[in-house]
Design a protein around this motif. Structure first.
Motif, PDB file in Angstrom:
ATOM      1  N   ALA A  58       0.835  -1.212   0.000  1.00  0.00           N
ATOM      2  CA  ALA A  58       0.000   0.000   0.000  1.00  0.00           C
ATOM      3  C   ALA A  58       0.867   1.258   0.000  1.00  0.00           C
ATOM      4  CB  ALA A  58      -0.913  -0.002   1.218  1.00  0.00           C
ATOM      5  N   HIS A  59       0.416   2.280  -0.741  1.00  0.00           N
ATOM      6  CA  HIS A  59       1.111   3.568  -0.780  1.00  0.00           C
ATOM      7  C   HIS A  59       0.495   4.574   0.183  1.00  0.00           C
ATOM      8  CE1 HIS A  59       3.771   2.654  -4.192  1.00  0.00           C
ATOM      9  NE2 HIS A  59       2.775   1.901  -4.613  1.00  0.00           N
ATOM     10  N   SER A  60      -0.730   4.321   0.621  1.00  0.00           N
ATOM     11  CA  SER A  60      -1.376   5.169   1.623  1.00  0.00           C
ATOM     12  C   SER A  60      -2.536   4.383   2.215  1.00  0.00           C
ATOM     13  CB  SER A  60      -1.876   6.478   1.008  1.00  0.00           C
ATOM     14  OG  SER A  60      -2.862   6.225   0.013  1.00  0.00           O
ATOM     15  N   LEU A  61      -2.991   4.791   3.402  1.00  0.00           N
ATOM     16  CA  LEU A  61      -4.139   4.154   4.040  1.00  0.00           C
ATOM     17  C   LEU A  61      -4.600   4.997   5.225  1.00  0.00           C
ATOM     18  CD1 LEU A  61      -2.871   2.842   6.861  1.00  0.00           C
ATOM     19  CD2 LEU A  61      -2.129   1.022   5.320  1.00  0.00           C
ATOM     20  N   ARG A  62      -5.769   4.646   5.726  1.00  0.00           N
ATOM     21  CA  ARG A  62      -6.273   5.242   6.967  1.00  0.00           C
ATOM     22  C   ARG A  62      -6.091   4.233   8.085  1.00  0.00           C
ATOM     23  NH1 ARG A  62     -12.553   6.760   8.547  1.00  0.00           N
ATOM     24  NH2 ARG A  62     -12.080   7.824  10.535  1.00  0.00           N
ATOM     25  N   LEU A  63      -5.578   4.699   9.211  1.00  0.00           N
ATOM     26  CA  LEU A  63      -5.278   3.835  10.337  1.00  0.00           C
ATOM     27  C   LEU A  63      -5.978   4.363  11.586  1.00  0.00           C
ATOM     28  CD1 LEU A  63      -1.786   2.443  11.213  1.00  0.00           C
ATOM     29  CD2 LEU A  63      -3.080   3.655  12.953  1.00  0.00           C
ATOM     30  N   LEU A  78      -2.317   8.332   6.210  1.00  0.00           N
ATOM     31  CA  LEU A  78      -0.890   8.561   6.045  1.00  0.00           C
ATOM     32  C   LEU A  78      -0.369   7.875   4.796  1.00  0.00           C
ATOM     33  CD1 LEU A  78       0.958   6.256   8.608  1.00  0.00           C
ATOM     34  CD2 LEU A  78      -1.514   6.302   8.432  1.00  0.00           C
ATOM     35  N   ASP A  79       0.789   8.331   4.319  1.00  0.00           N
ATOM     36  CA  ASP A  79       1.362   7.735   3.111  1.00  0.00           C
ATOM     37  C   ASP A  79       2.859   7.520   3.258  1.00  0.00           C
ATOM     38  OD1 ASP A  79       2.648  10.172   2.590  1.00  0.00           O
ATOM     39  OD2 ASP A  79       1.143  10.842   1.147  1.00  0.00           O
ATOM     40  N   SER A 146       9.885  14.308  16.051  1.00  0.00           N
ATOM     41  CA  SER A 146       9.512  13.121  16.833  1.00  0.00           C
ATOM     42  C   SER A 146       8.035  12.795  16.654  1.00  0.00           C
ATOM     43  CB  SER A 146       9.832  13.339  18.314  1.00  0.00           C
ATOM     44  OG  SER A 146       9.005  14.329  18.887  1.00  0.00           O
ATOM     45  N   ILE A 147       7.204  13.835  16.550  1.00  0.00           N
ATOM     46  CA  ILE A 147       5.777  13.620  16.337  1.00  0.00           C
ATOM     47  C   ILE A 147       5.516  13.081  14.929  1.00  0.00           C
ATOM     48  CG2 ILE A 147       3.565  14.827  16.066  1.00  0.00           C
ATOM     49  CD1 ILE A 147       4.423  16.666  18.316  1.00  0.00           C
ATOM     50  N   ALA A 148       6.262  13.603  13.968  1.00  0.00           N
ATOM     51  CA  ALA A 148       6.030  13.252  12.566  1.00  0.00           C
ATOM     52  C   ALA A 148       6.280  11.785  12.280  1.00  0.00           C
ATOM     53  CB  ALA A 148       6.897  14.126  11.660  1.00  0.00           C
ATOM     54  N   THR A 149       6.967  11.068  13.150  1.00  0.00           N
ATOM     55  CA  THR A 149       7.201   9.646  12.905  1.00  0.00           C
ATOM     56  C   THR A 149       5.892   8.864  12.844  1.00  0.00           C
ATOM     57  OG1 THR A 149       7.501   9.227  15.274  1.00  0.00           O
ATOM     58  CG2 THR A 149       9.481   9.699  13.982  1.00  0.00           C
ATOM     59  N   ALA A 150       4.847   9.357  13.527  1.00  0.00           N
ATOM     60  CA  ALA A 150       3.547   8.688  13.483  1.00  0.00           C
ATOM     61  C   ALA A 150       2.893   8.818  12.115  1.00  0.00           C
ATOM     62  CB  ALA A 150       2.629   9.269  14.558  1.00  0.00           C
ATOM     63  N   CYS A 151       3.413   9.706  11.268  1.00  0.00           N
ATOM     64  CA  CYS A 151       2.815   9.963   9.960  1.00  0.00           C
ATOM     65  C   CYS A 151       3.421   9.122   8.843  1.00  0.00           C
ATOM     66  CB  CYS A 151       2.978  11.445   9.598  1.00  0.00           C
ATOM     67  SG  CYS A 151       2.037  12.573  10.630  1.00  0.00           S
ATOM     68  N   ASP A 152       4.408   8.329   9.144  1.00  0.00           N
ATOM     69  CA  ASP A 152       5.165   7.648   8.097  1.00  0.00           C
ATOM     70  C   ASP A 152       4.657   6.224   7.895  1.00  0.00           C
ATOM     71  OD1 ASP A 152       7.002   6.619   6.348  1.00  0.00           O
ATOM     72  OD2 ASP A 152       8.743   7.421   7.393  1.00  0.00           O
ATOM     73  N   SER A 234      -8.123   1.043   6.429  1.00  0.00           N
ATOM     74  CA  SER A 234      -9.090   1.280   5.348  1.00  0.00           C
ATOM     75  C   SER A 234      -8.528   2.304   4.371  1.00  0.00           C
ATOM     76  CB  SER A 234     -10.418   1.775   5.937  1.00  0.00           C
ATOM     77  OG  SER A 234     -10.240   2.988   6.663  1.00  0.00           O
ATOM     78  N   ASP A 235      -9.331   2.633   3.357  1.00  0.00           N
ATOM     79  CA  ASP A 235      -8.967   3.661   2.373  1.00  0.00           C
ATOM     80  C   ASP A 235      -7.572   3.425   1.785  1.00  0.00           C
ATOM     81  OD1 ASP A 235     -11.403   4.783   2.960  1.00  0.00           O
ATOM     82  OD2 ASP A 235     -10.595   6.337   4.272  1.00  0.00           O
ATOM     83  N   TYR A 236      -7.296   2.169   1.468  1.00  0.00           N
ATOM     84  CA  TYR A 236      -6.003   1.841   0.869  1.00  0.00           C
ATOM     85  C   TYR A 236      -5.790   2.601  -0.434  1.00  0.00           C
ATOM     86  CZ  TYR A 236      -5.021  -2.052   4.069  1.00  0.00           C
ATOM     87  OH  TYR A 236      -4.734  -2.816   5.184  1.00  0.00           O
ATOM     88  N   ASP A 237      -4.620   3.208  -0.564  1.00  0.00           N
ATOM     89  CA  ASP A 237      -4.185   3.939  -1.760  1.00  0.00           C
ATOM     90  C   ASP A 237      -5.054   5.151  -2.077  1.00  0.00           C
ATOM     91  OD1 ASP A 237      -1.906   2.386  -2.163  1.00  0.00           O
ATOM     92  OD2 ASP A 237      -3.006   0.888  -3.307  1.00  0.00           O
TER      93      ASP A 237
END
Length: 263
Positions: A58-63, A78-79, A146-152, A234-237
């Motif tokens: 997957a290149h992006s998804l909702r978590l 995130l992507d 440090s916060i941005a790591t949750a976005c990767d 959900s919301d893959y890609d």
């Protein structure tokens, strides 16, 4: 690190922790009969492998995450480029909306968060002065990095990829037995899914795999010693929403280094 920054870090990094723990995931198999589609001829291990392959591709998804042992909940799209949009909630202790595009990061704590993290009138003043406003900075700031790591998404995908087992110490207790089995088809958020149930010692883990189309894992849950956690995928890609707050709705992240300033 200033106390305001420590509080924000605890909220966001705590949520990331829920993700990494819950991705070991599971629950009891559903008992609704139904068509397994092209998964009918596959073993539980093959279905598990297919789901992992789909997730890693997957290149992006909702978590979304939740845990019975922690009020922290994560809801992020995130992507792989490290962009994200969503929120981190700490239940009655408040919520922080989070947006990242490239190196730019925006945080918007709600009133409950400010009041729960800052003492007395300081929290009330911050809630009033920054109502509806985002704190903005870039990942050049160590705190925001440090916060941005949750976005990767790439980091998340690496966390669920199989690791080479460590050599077994002959003096250590024997490895718990592992069983893997298929549950019966059920429905998750309107989509037919097939549970794959893994039992490791006292832990029961279940991955709910989409039956039609790409066999994405859509729900992962875990239950052990009366505690449970859940990850919804959900919301893959689907692309991460590209909207960012205009300058008139932001304040520089440097306000966290000093006192609470008037808006």
């Amino acid at each position: 690190m200033p106390r305001r920054r420590r509080s924000l870090t605890a909220l966001t990094c705590g949520a990331a922790g829920v993700v990494l723990v819950a991705t070991c995931a599971a629950a009891a198999p559903a008992d609704d009969p139904g068509d397994e589609g092209d998964l009918a001829g596959k073993t539980a291990q093959q279905i598990s492998d297919d789901a992992l392959h789909a997730l890693l591709g997957a290149h992006s998804l909702r978590l979304r995450t939740a845990s019975s042992t922690d009020t922290t909940k994560l809801d992020l799209t995130l992507d792989r480029a490290g962009n994200c949009a969503g929120n981190v909630s700490k239940g009655p202790l408040g919520r922080v909306d989070l947006i990242k595009r490239g190196k730019d990061v925006w945080l918007k704590p709600d009133a409950a968060f400010w009041k729960s993290q800052l003492p007395g009138d300081e929290g009330t003043t911050a809630a009033r002065n920054y109502q509806g406003r985002f704190l903005h900075g870039t990942t050049d700031d160590a705190f925001l990095q440090s916060i941005a790591t949750a976005c990767d998404l790439t980091t998340f995908q690496k966390s669920v990829a199989p690791q080479s087992p460590a050599p077994q110490d002959p003096s250590s207790p024997s490895t718990p037995s592992v069983t893997l089995s298929k549950g019966r088809p059920t429905t998750h958020e309107g989509t037919r899914v097939l549970p794959v149930v893994k039992k490791v010692g006292d832990a029961t883990q279940t991955v709910y795999v989409a039956i039609q189309g790409t066999h994405y894992p859509l729900k992962l849950t875990t239950q052990v010693d009366g505690e449970s956690s859940t990850v919804l995928l959900s919301d893959y890609d689907h692309p991460v929403p590209a909207h960012t707050p205009p300058p008139g709705q932001t304040a520089d992240i440097s306000v966290l280094e000093g006192g609470i300033h008037s808006a």
